[in-house]
Design an enzyme around this catalytic site. Structure first.
Site, PDB file in Angstrom:
ATOM      1  N   LYS A 102       0.659  -1.085  -0.107  1.00  0.00           N
ATOM      2  CA  LYS A 102       0.180   0.049  -0.101  1.00  0.00           C
ATOM      3  C   LYS A 102       0.939   1.355  -0.075  1.00  0.00           C
ATOM      4  O   LYS A 102       1.942   1.187   0.533  1.00  0.00           O
ATOM      5  CB  LYS A 102      -0.889   0.134   1.339  1.00  0.00           C
ATOM      6  CG  LYS A 102      -2.003  -1.200   1.367  1.00  0.00           C
ATOM      7  CD  LYS A 102      -2.625  -0.975   2.662  1.00  0.00           C
ATOM      8  CE  LYS A 102      -3.770  -1.777   2.792  1.00  0.00           C
ATOM      9  NZ  LYS A 102      -4.981  -1.905   2.043  1.00  0.00           N
ATOM     10  N   ARG A 147     -10.120 -11.423   2.401  1.00  0.00           N
ATOM     11  CA  ARG A 147     -11.189 -12.548   2.101  1.00  0.00           C
ATOM     12  C   ARG A 147     -10.584 -13.875   1.847  1.00  0.00           C
ATOM     13  O   ARG A 147     -11.365 -14.850   2.101  1.00  0.00           O
ATOM     14  CB  ARG A 147     -11.633 -12.263   0.490  1.00  0.00           C
ATOM     15  CG  ARG A 147     -10.734 -12.276  -0.441  1.00  0.00           C
ATOM     16  CD  ARG A 147     -10.834 -11.661  -1.777  1.00  0.00           C
ATOM     17  NE  ARG A 147     -10.972  -9.951  -1.488  1.00  0.00           N
ATOM     18  CZ  ARG A 147     -11.228  -9.023  -2.427  1.00  0.00           C
ATOM     19  NH1 ARG A 147     -11.435  -9.278  -3.880  1.00  0.00           N
ATOM     20  NH2 ARG A 147     -11.095  -7.897  -2.032  1.00  0.00           N
TER      21      ARG A 147
END
Length: 464
Positions: free
Chosen positions: A243, A317
């Protein structure tokens, strides 16, 4: 910080200052009926016909003052209508004139939360503002929810250096110590061999921060089985798809789903709700070292589905998928997961409105109705099956993240759906759990979202 257990007490006629509640629509009529000294005080304090506006009204003596506050609807007080007063009034006892505070008790309680763990010289005042009510039956439940909210906020606000996978494990151990049940923690070789997605995400973390699956089982095995799952990414660097600094700044809150699962579990356990609870928190840190999972790596899930890692920053996820599979092995009738899963949900709905996905219309309707009743907003988004095409892989059963830039919250939910217990009702809450700015009762920082709505659904279903 005041103890929530002391902030709301039964009204037995004890000495307290009065809070006058006036409806915004009736503001002019109220003002015209006031004596000159009250109108003067109201004007001097810029009292206005808008929610949260308030003023101190003088009495006959210097200590005889009372409070007036304006609310949007005096006949249906919101959870937040008294929260600003709970933040700003002098310490002491107060009672609302003419009406019971009802749901406003919640805002009064959580408004007095402060996170000052790391502040050496700026500790919050210990004085409390106590609200009196004759609705004694409401107090225990309101305090229970406030206590869960305080702990939830604390866990999310805590720096990642002090809130790693082991700390989430300790929080679960505290629940079992307080309320009974069985705690089990899978880590080390067991994770590597049995939970391939969880291992792939967390294997690059340092010593003491290894990936683990934290489970609590509680309640009578004869009662309906309910699985509560929370994403526990204690810090998310993004992995090798790292990120930018701006995106990493708040990633201590990426375990917000775990904080919500722990809070929901505590509400169930402390209330003795007649269910067989199975709480699961897959806990990891998404870090970078020579062991980190690479883009293009093929991972094998606990369910046997192979997943091509198309983006190492789509890690939440993955760990939820293995937790959902573990939940399926115990055949729950209801599964609810909380996860700070996608930026796409925030783009679509903003910070305050949480995204709800569900595989059952009845469950979705119950949650949406509870969200309205509890002023705990969420919005249902579709599990649009044609988008599953975007999760196809050339070399594995599926990819973890679609390459298309659109529908990111939907494709993430569709990924999870592949691992959901077949016969269970399932709700997935893609949450933000953070206040970017201060609002009455909701300080800047960590926030409980969807918790009260989920809890209402659980009570309505099982408390009988």
């Amino acid at each position: 910080m005041p103890d929530p257990n002391t902030l709301v007490q039964p009204d037995k006629g004890q000495s307290a200052r009065t809070i006058h509640v006036i409806d915004a629509k009736g503001f002019d009529a109220w003002l015209n009926a006031q004596p000159p000294r009250h109108r003067t005080a109201a004007a001097a304090q810029k009292l206005a016909p808008s929610a949260y506006s308030s003023a101190i009204l003088p009495g006959d003596g210097p200590e005889d003052w009372s409070v007036v506050t304006v609310v949007a609807n005096a006949e249906k007080l919101s959870p937040w209508c008294l929260a600003k007063l709970a933040e700003t009034l002098p310490e002491g006892a107060y009672r609302v004139e003419g009406v019971e505070p009802g749901k406003a008790i919640h805002g009064w309680l959580v408004a007095q939360y402060k996170f000052d763990t790391y502040k050496k010289d700026e500790k919050a005042p210990t004085g409390a503002r106590v609200l009196l009510t004759t609705d004694v039956a409401r107090i225990e439940e309101a305090v229970r929810i406030a206590n869960a909210t305080y702990k939830l906020r604390d866990r999310i606000n805590t720096g990642a250096n002090d809130m790693g996978p082991a700390d989430l494990e300790a929080a679960a151990a505290d629940l079992v110590k307080a309320y009974g049940g069985q705690l089990s923690v899978v880590k080390g070789d067991e994770v590597e061999k049995g939970y391939g997605l969880l291992w792939a995400v967390g294997k690059a973390a340092g010593k003491g921060r290894e990936p683990r699956l934290i489970e609590i089982e509680w309640g009578n095995p004869e009662h309906p089985r309910v699985a509560i799952i929370g994403k526990g990414v204690c810090f998310d660097s993004g992995g090798l798809d790292i990120k930018p600094a701006s995106g990493m700044r708040l990633m201590k809150k990426d375990m917000g789903g775990a904080a919500h699962a722990l809070a929901t579990a505590e509400l169930i356990m402390s209330s003795r709700l007649p269910v067989r609870l199975h709480m699961l928190v897959p806990a990891v840190e998404n870090s970078i070292n020579g062991e980190a999972t690479r883009p293009g790596d093929i991972m094998r899930s606990r369910k046997g589905i192979t997943v091509e890692n198309s983006n190492t920053d789509a890690e939440g996820r993955l760990i939820l998928a293995d937790a959902l599979t573990k939940a399926e092995e115990k055949t729950p009738e209801l599964v609810i997961d909380y996860a700070t899963l996608t930026g796409a949900a925030r783009v679509a709905l903003g910070a305050d409105l949480q995204a709800l996905f569900a595989n059952d219309d009845t469950l979705a309707s119950e949650l949406m109705a509870a969200a309205e009743t509890e002023a705990d907003p969420m919005w249902r988004l579709p599990l649009y099956d044609p988008y599953k095409e975007m999760l196809k892989s050339d070399v594995a059963d599926m990819v973890n993240a679609a390459e298309a830039p659109f529908g990111g919250a939907l494709t993430a939910a569709l990924f999870l759906k592949e691992f959901v217990p077949e016969k269970a009702q399932w709700a997935h809450l893609d949450i933000f759990c953070w206040n970017g700015s201060h609002k009455p009762g909701r300080p800047k920082g960590a926030e409980a979202v969807s918790l009260r709505a989920v809890w209402k659904v659980l009570k309505d279903r099982y408390a009988k």
